[in-house]
Design a protein around this motif. Structure first.
Motif, PDB file in Angstrom:
ATOM      1  N   MET A 139       5.558  -2.652   2.145  1.00  0.00           N
ATOM      2  CA  MET A 139       7.001  -2.775   2.327  1.00  0.00           C
ATOM      3  C   MET A 139       7.421  -2.369   3.747  1.00  0.00           C
ATOM      4  N   LEU A 140       6.686  -1.450   4.353  1.00  0.00           N
ATOM      5  CA  LEU A 140       7.023  -0.970   5.696  1.00  0.00           C
ATOM      6  C   LEU A 140       6.430  -1.838   6.810  1.00  0.00           C
ATOM      7  N   SER A 141       5.592  -2.788   6.463  1.00  0.00           N
ATOM      8  CA  SER A 141       4.882  -3.579   7.476  1.00  0.00           C
ATOM      9  C   SER A 141       5.801  -4.337   8.432  1.00  0.00           C
ATOM     10  N   PRO A 142       6.864  -5.032   7.958  1.00  0.00           N
ATOM     11  CA  PRO A 142       7.735  -5.743   8.910  1.00  0.00           C
ATOM     12  C   PRO A 142       8.380  -4.820   9.942  1.00  0.00           C
ATOM     13  N   VAL A 143       8.774  -3.618   9.511  1.00  0.00           N
ATOM     14  CA  VAL A 143       9.373  -2.661  10.446  1.00  0.00           C
ATOM     15  C   VAL A 143       8.350  -2.259  11.502  1.00  0.00           C
ATOM     16  N   ALA A 144       7.111  -1.985  11.056  1.00  0.00           N
ATOM     17  CA  ALA A 144       6.061  -1.579  11.991  1.00  0.00           C
ATOM     18  C   ALA A 144       5.733  -2.697  12.971  1.00  0.00           C
ATOM     19  N   ALA A 145       5.715  -3.953  12.490  1.00  0.00           N
ATOM     20  CA  ALA A 145       5.393  -5.089  13.361  1.00  0.00           C
ATOM     21  C   ALA A 145       6.428  -5.249  14.460  1.00  0.00           C
ATOM     22  N   ARG A 146       7.699  -5.029  14.140  1.00  0.00           N
ATOM     23  CA  ARG A 146       8.760  -5.184  15.137  1.00  0.00           C
ATOM     24  C   ARG A 146       8.692  -4.099  16.203  1.00  0.00           C
ATOM     25  N   MET A 147       8.076  -2.967  15.874  1.00  0.00           N
ATOM     26  CA  MET A 147       7.911  -1.900  16.860  1.00  0.00           C
ATOM     27  C   MET A 147       6.840  -2.283  17.885  1.00  0.00           C
ATOM     28  N   SER A 148       5.639  -2.644  17.399  1.00  0.00           N
ATOM     29  CA  SER A 148       4.553  -3.088  18.270  1.00  0.00           C
ATOM     30  C   SER A 148       3.361  -3.456  17.392  1.00  0.00           C
ATOM     31  N   HIS A 149       2.385  -4.085  18.001  1.00  0.00           N
ATOM     32  CA  HIS A 149       1.200  -4.430  17.211  1.00  0.00           C
ATOM     33  C   HIS A 149       0.436  -3.170  16.809  1.00  0.00           C
ATOM     34  N   ILE A 150       0.590  -2.085  17.570  1.00  0.00           N
ATOM     35  CA  ILE A 150      -0.054  -0.821  17.216  1.00  0.00           C
ATOM     36  C   ILE A 150       0.536  -0.277  15.914  1.00  0.00           C
ATOM     37  N   GLY A 151       1.850  -0.452  15.718  1.00  0.00           N
ATOM     38  CA  GLY A 151       2.478  -0.018  14.474  1.00  0.00           C
ATOM     39  C   GLY A 151       1.874  -0.719  13.278  1.00  0.00           C
ATOM     40  N   LEU A 152       1.611  -2.017  13.424  1.00  0.00           N
ATOM     41  CA  LEU A 152       1.004  -2.781  12.339  1.00  0.00           C
ATOM     42  C   LEU A 152      -0.450  -2.367  12.134  1.00  0.00           C
ATOM     43  N   VAL A 153      -1.133  -2.042  13.218  1.00  0.00           N
ATOM     44  CA  VAL A 153      -2.511  -1.552  13.113  1.00  0.00           C
ATOM     45  C   VAL A 153      -2.548  -0.261  12.297  1.00  0.00           C
ATOM     46  N   ILE A 154      -1.599   0.634  12.543  1.00  0.00           N
ATOM     47  CA  ILE A 154      -1.544   1.909  11.809  1.00  0.00           C
ATOM     48  C   ILE A 154      -1.291   1.669  10.317  1.00  0.00           C
ATOM     49  N   ILE A 155      -0.341   0.768  10.027  1.00  0.00           N
ATOM     50  CA  ILE A 155      -0.055   0.439   8.628  1.00  0.00           C
ATOM     51  C   ILE A 155      -1.305  -0.119   7.941  1.00  0.00           C
ATOM     52  N   ARG A 156      -1.995  -1.033   8.615  1.00  0.00           N
ATOM     53  CA  ARG A 156      -3.201  -1.629   8.041  1.00  0.00           C
ATOM     54  C   ARG A 156      -4.307  -0.581   7.870  1.00  0.00           C
ATOM     55  N   PHE A 157      -4.362   0.371   8.770  1.00  0.00           N
ATOM     56  CA  PHE A 157      -5.344   1.446   8.658  1.00  0.00           C
ATOM     57  C   PHE A 157      -5.136   2.234   7.365  1.00  0.00           C
ATOM     58  N   PHE A 158      -3.889   2.622   7.103  1.00  0.00           N
ATOM     59  CA  PHE A 158      -3.613   3.408   5.905  1.00  0.00           C
ATOM     60  C   PHE A 158      -3.677   2.554   4.632  1.00  0.00           C
ATOM     61  N   LEU A 159      -3.395   1.260   4.749  1.00  0.00           N
ATOM     62  CA  LEU A 159      -3.601   0.366   3.611  1.00  0.00           C
ATOM     63  C   LEU A 159      -5.077   0.353   3.209  1.00  0.00           C
ATOM     64  N   GLY A 160      -5.960   0.276   4.205  1.00  0.00           N
ATOM     65  CA  GLY A 160      -7.385   0.330   3.930  1.00  0.00           C
ATOM     66  C   GLY A 160      -7.806   1.668   3.354  1.00  0.00           C
ATOM     67  N   PHE A 161      -7.170   2.743   3.841  1.00  0.00           N
ATOM     68  CA  PHE A 161      -7.445   4.083   3.313  1.00  0.00           C
ATOM     69  C   PHE A 161      -7.155   4.129   1.811  1.00  0.00           C
TER      70      PHE A 161
END
Length: 518
Positions: A139-161
């Motif tokens: 649910m937070l992914s679109p917000v993170a993507a609009r910040m930067s690609h690093i934000g989306l990387v962090i979200i994907r990292f914790f999704l994998g966690f």
């Protein structure tokens, strides 16, 4: 409506409910994992230069498809249409590979401990917490993507966690619930991720084209929250703990499992596990399977869109076909395996090794043939679908072998194998990005497919030589093994004493007969 649904589930056997929830759990975890592969195509602008790299499979001006012997579906081979809000992120190929691979950075670590966590605290609770966390992060992914690609990387990292805990926990449930005669059917439920991929890739394209790319994150997240409610109500850690299971079904499961499975609270015998060659062979086989699976999952949409030239919505549908084939064949192979075991036509070890031909070797050969299919999209799609379809036989090879070796620690064994195998999840995007950095032609993709085929075949050959389907002594623990040895010694002693008594009785009878005769 929800109350009616829950009442309906109370009327069916608990094992069927569990199979359904296992299946949909894998569906959910894959839906949240693979949506990014297609979402990136909409989020990143498709420039004219990018499109020209796909035009290698387009007929030149004045030539028809028939002239090129190009079997194709021409009405979907068009320049990609823009989605609302799409093309907003100027991310390079390396940045996109970073986003796709971030899911797997921590996934192997939590896969390693996921089985132990489920064995200690219960798989029901572990799966629920992981799924809720995954839904929130999606649910937070679109917000993170609009910040930067690093934000989306962090979200994907914790999704994998969070996602790393789920599959080992599900295998703990299978070990505690599945009677030996039904093991293949229960393991085939792990192919629910296949349907999750099919549905996600089939519906994500049209969904994004109508409502924008952000909807491809929000809709899966909401579906996951609804699923979590059903999971908590319908699933129990073991048959003895299920509040609504019938007495007959509970008795059948417990008697069928016997003393092979217990609710382990101690640490697994890691020294015995790590030094076990049969376990190493299973890990190698599992790695080969995941390499092929993650390759098609993470970069398949890119190949279909960039090389074969399908537009966004069609790319999702076409990329999902191989997974649909895998799901269909997995169900068939699972039933075949149960039938063979029930009729004792093959030993467990023979089944595991023989079906490597279908789960690994044939898919590897088909991947090699794929890179020579050229611009015949019908042939390319057929080959990649057949490759994944035959891989459905993994329900009889690497996806069951850890249950054979040590059902008490099935979650731990699968977690370790998955931790090693999941490294393929970030290697495959990196390798693909390396070979396709200067363009998307068949020549540039060919080494990628050769590598995937090699890993498939070599891992199967290794398992055929060194794998087994026999239960290992360390499954029972030191105390249980000592108790079994004492029981066997006691049984042998009784047999010896009985034999001595019989000999003594015979001697006494013989002496009595001689005295009577004299």
């Amino acid at each position: 409506m929800a109350l009616v649904t829950i009442k309906f589930f109370d009327l069916v056997p608990a094992r069927f409910n569990l199979w359904l929830m296992l299946f949909t759990s894998c569906w959910i975890v894959y839906m949240l994992r693979v949506n990014m592969s297609l979402n990136l195509i909409a989020m990143v602008p498709q420039t004219k230069s990018n499109y020209s790299s796909r035009s290698q499979c387009e007929p030149p001006d004045g030539l028809s498809n028939e002239t090129l012997h190009h079997v194709d579906i021409t009405d979907v081979r068009q320049a990609p249409r823009q989605v609302p809000g799409g093309g907003s992120f100027e991310w390079s190929a390396d940045q996109q590979a970073l986003i796709l691979g971030a899911y797997f950075w921590c996934y192997p670590v939590t896969s390693l401990v996921g089985g132990m966590a489920a064995e200690r605290w219960g798989p029901r609770y572990v799966v629920l917490v992981s799924s809720v966390a995954s839904a929130i992060l999606t649910m937070l992914s679109p917000v993170a993507a609009r910040m930067s690609h690093i934000g989306l990387v962090i979200i994907r990292f914790f999704l994998g966690f969070a996602g790393g805990f789920i599959y080992p926990a599900l295998h703990v449930l299978v070990a505690r619930w599945a009677p030996p005669a039904e093991k293949g059917k229960f393991v085939s439920a792990m192919m629910g991720g296949t349907l999750g991929t099919v549905v996600t890739w089939s519906l994500t394209g049209p969904l994004m084209e109508k409502f924008g790319w952000a909807s491809a994150f929000y809709v899966p997240a909401v579906l996951t929250f609804v699923w979590c409610i059903l999971w908590w109500y319908l699933v129990a850690d073991a048959p003895a703990e299920h509040p609504r299971i019938s007495d007959a079904e509970r008795k059948y499961i417990i008697e069928a499992l016997g003393d092979k499975v217990k609710k382990s609270k101690g640490l697994p015998p890691f020294k015995s596990i790590i030094t076990s060659f049969p376990f190493l062979a299973m890990v190698v086989l599992h790695y080969g399977n995941l390499w092929g699976l993650y390759f098609i999952m993470t970069v398949g949409p890119k190949f279909v869109s960039s090389v074969l030239g399908f537009e966004l919505s069609a790319a999702g549908v076409i990329s999902a076909l191989p997974y649909l084939g895998r799901l269909f064949m997995a169900t068939i192979f699972g039933a075949i395996g149960d039938c063979i075991l029930a009729r004792r036509l093959m030993t467990t070890t023979t089944i595991r090794k023989f079906f490597c031909l279908f789960s690994h070797i044939i898919p590897g050969i088909l991947l090699v043939l794929l890179v020579y299919a050229g611009c015949s999209t019908a042939l390319s799609v057929t080959l990649i679908t057949l490759s994944m379809g035959f891989n459905g036989a993994a329900t009889l090879t690497n996806l069951q072998n850890h249950q054979d070796l040590a059902p008490n620690y099935a979650g731990t064994l699968y977690g370790v194998a998955n931790a090693v195998g999941s490294t393929a999840g970030f290697f495959t995007p990196m390798i693909t990005a390396y070979f396709t950095r200067s363009g998307d032609t068949f020549e540039q993709w060919r080494p990628v497919f050769f590598i995937g085929a090699s890993v498939y075949v070599v891992s199967a050959i290794f398992f055929v030589f060194f794998g087994t389907g026999n239960i290992q002594s360390w499954n029972f623990g030191k105390e249980e093994n000592e108790a079994k040895d004492d029981k066997e010694k006691s049984s042998d002693l009784k047999e010896i004493n009985g034999s001595s008594e019989r000999k003594g009785d015979a001697k006494e009878v013989k002496e009595t007969s001689l005295n009577v005769a004299s």
